[in-house]
Design an enzyme around this catalytic site. Structure first.
Site, PDB file in Angstrom:
ATOM      1  N   HIS A  41       1.106  -1.113  -0.115  1.00  0.00           N
ATOM      2  CA  HIS A  41       0.202   0.242   0.119  1.00  0.00           C
ATOM      3  C   HIS A  41       0.634   1.257   0.014  1.00  0.00           C
ATOM      4  O   HIS A  41       0.380   2.388  -0.092  1.00  0.00           O
ATOM      5  CB  HIS A  41      -0.801   0.173   0.952  1.00  0.00           C
ATOM      6  CG  HIS A  41      -1.951  -0.849   0.932  1.00  0.00           C
ATOM      7  ND1 HIS A  41      -2.637  -1.141   0.097  1.00  0.00           N
ATOM      8  CD2 HIS A  41      -2.313  -1.740   2.071  1.00  0.00           C
ATOM      9  CE1 HIS A  41      -3.501  -2.409   0.950  1.00  0.00           C
ATOM     10  NE2 HIS A  41      -3.455  -2.391   1.728  1.00  0.00           N
ATOM     11  N   ASP A  63      -3.224 -10.914  -2.701  1.00  0.00           N
ATOM     12  CA  ASP A  63      -2.966 -10.315  -0.995  1.00  0.00           C
ATOM     13  C   ASP A  63      -4.996 -10.296  -0.961  1.00  0.00           C
ATOM     14  O   ASP A  63      -5.118  -9.559  -2.103  1.00  0.00           O
ATOM     15  CB  ASP A  63      -2.946  -8.857  -0.459  1.00  0.00           C
ATOM     16  CG  ASP A  63      -2.565  -8.547   1.329  1.00  0.00           C
ATOM     17  OD1 ASP A  63      -2.195  -8.934   1.943  1.00  0.00           O
ATOM     18  OD2 ASP A  63      -4.270  -7.723   1.043  1.00  0.00           O
ATOM     19  N   HIS A 106      -6.829  -6.966  -0.187  1.00  0.00           N
ATOM     20  CA  HIS A 106      -6.235  -5.580  -0.809  1.00  0.00           C
ATOM     21  C   HIS A 106      -5.425  -5.288  -1.974  1.00  0.00           C
ATOM     22  O   HIS A 106      -4.770  -6.046  -1.717  1.00  0.00           O
ATOM     23  CB  HIS A 106      -6.045  -5.071   0.534  1.00  0.00           C
ATOM     24  CG  HIS A 106      -6.559  -5.938   1.734  1.00  0.00           C
ATOM     25  ND1 HIS A 106      -5.926  -6.046   2.455  1.00  0.00           N
ATOM     26  CD2 HIS A 106      -7.877  -4.883   2.529  1.00  0.00           C
ATOM     27  CE1 HIS A 106      -7.005  -6.041   3.565  1.00  0.00           C
ATOM     28  NE2 HIS A 106      -8.139  -5.193   3.366  1.00  0.00           N
ATOM     29  N   ASP A 122      -4.788 -13.020   3.973  1.00  0.00           N
ATOM     30  CA  ASP A 122      -5.665 -12.091   4.569  1.00  0.00           C
ATOM     31  C   ASP A 122      -6.443 -12.437   3.368  1.00  0.00           C
ATOM     32  O   ASP A 122      -8.212 -12.583   3.978  1.00  0.00           O
ATOM     33  CB  ASP A 122      -5.858 -11.069   4.403  1.00  0.00           C
ATOM     34  CG  ASP A 122      -5.287  -9.769   3.354  1.00  0.00           C
ATOM     35  OD1 ASP A 122      -4.840 -10.705   2.439  1.00  0.00           O
ATOM     36  OD2 ASP A 122      -4.933  -8.798   3.553  1.00  0.00           O
TER      37      ASP A 122
HETATM   38 ZN   LIG Z   1      -4.406  -7.535   2.469  1.00  0.00          ZN
END
Ligand SMILES: [Zn+2]
Length: 335
Positions: free
Chosen positions: A122, A164, A166, A251
């Site tokens: 991120h 991932d 996200h 995740d």
């Molecule tokens: Zn994540």
């Protein structure tokens, strides 16, 4: 074949004051899995990168901002992302580990891992990326260090696969204008960082090099395996990269806690098995609980010993999204 594993106790020195999902315990779980797999003799201590290397990934102002925040004893960079006295050294060592695991993959082949914290995908060039509200627990972008390591070795086309849960908005932003970095990202749609839609395909001459697959809420193994087979595998076959970089977050595992995805060992094992023909540089991103205990070993074992076998039907929503992604990217890829 499992190659080198880069891990350091320095990563444990990046720690929150109070409860936080991104804490040193995540790496204790990964290391206990490594021991169970009897791979602990592959663990090597990484060297940190120097500051000038970090400034090739991030804007110098952001690097100085992080450094000062740590020196001044600040506790948070934003409501999600903490810092502490151990953060600076941990973050520089995480970049070093990512670089070394990647170079090991390039030289010797096999699955090479950077089991690092703080995570990175991120973190954009100036910190928060593409309008995200926070850094999402990340400090510096580890997978970008892996990409630069390959560029420094003279590789021309570099492929990053980010599974991932996200979207890897930081990675996307850093390489947005770079046509030589093919970034394929599967993630849950409409959650933090609220980016990663089908229409985000890269800028200028890099159009078509950023491939986003925003999966529906509650997607399961069949949905993910379908998207993987329809988009990830064909792109890899078209590019035929010398090595694949993976932003590996676990995740999306059912019950891991931060998302609604319902993946199990089946998807992670499938992903590992389908990548076994490539040398891999695996950079650890998210995963907070059961995903680390079950998803991570499934990926490693998949790469090592399994044949990729797919079955099951994707949902109608997944079919629609996959068709949409292929349609948007068809000018650049022969789906
Ligand atoms: Zn994540």
């Amino acid at each position: 074949m499992i190659g080198e594993i880069y891990y350091s106790r320095k990563f444990l020195q990046h720690k929150p004051e109070n409860y936080h999902p991104e804490n040193p315990g995540r790496l204790w779980i990964l290391i206990s899995v490594i021991r169970e797999l009897r791979l602990d003799d592959r663990i090597l201590e990484p060297m940190p990168v120097d500051e000038s290397f970090v400034k090739r990934i991030h804007d110098p102002t952001y690097v100085e901002f992080v450094k000062r925040a740590v020196e001044e004893g600040r506790r948070y960079l934003d409501p999600d992302t903490y810092v502490c006295p151990g953060t600076w050294e941990a973050a520089l060592t995480a970049l070093g580990a990512s670089k070394l695991a990647t170079l090991a993959a390039l030289r010797y082949g096999g699955l090479n891992m950077a089991l690092v914290r703080p995570p990175g995908h991120h973190a954009g060039r100036r910190g928060k990326a593409m309008g995200a509200s926070t850094l999402g627990f990340c400090i510096f972008n580890n997978i970008a260090a892996a990409v630069l390591a390959l560029k420094d070795e003279g590789l021309e086309k570099i492929v990053v696969v980010d599974f991932d849960a996200h979207h890897g908005n930081g990675t996307q932003e850093i390489f947005w204008h770079d046509p030589d970095v093919i970034h394929i990202d599967l993630h849950e749609r409409d959650i933090y960082p609220w980016t990663g839609y089908e229409s985000e395909i890269g800028g200028g001459l890099a159009k078509g090099s950023k491939i986003n697959i925003p999966m529906p809420h509650y997607s399961n193994d069949s949905d993910y395996i379908f998207a993987w087979n329809e988009i990830v595998i064909p792109i890899l076959e078209e590019v035929t990269p010398e090595i694949v970089l993976v932003s590996a977050g676990f995740d999306g595992f059912k019950g891991d806690g931060l998302t609604t995805l319902k993946l199990t060992e089946k998807f992670f094992s499938y992903a590992g098995a389908s990548l076994r023909r490539y040398p891999l540089g695996m950079i650890f991103e998210g995963g907070y609980n059961v995903g680390l205990k079950k998803g991570f070993p499934a990926f490693v074992k998949g790469y090592e010993e399994k044949e990729a076998r797919d079955d099951g039907q994707p949902s109608y929503e997944t079919l629609k999204i996959v068709e949409e992604v292929k349609d948007i990217l068809s000018p650049w890829w022969s789906f």
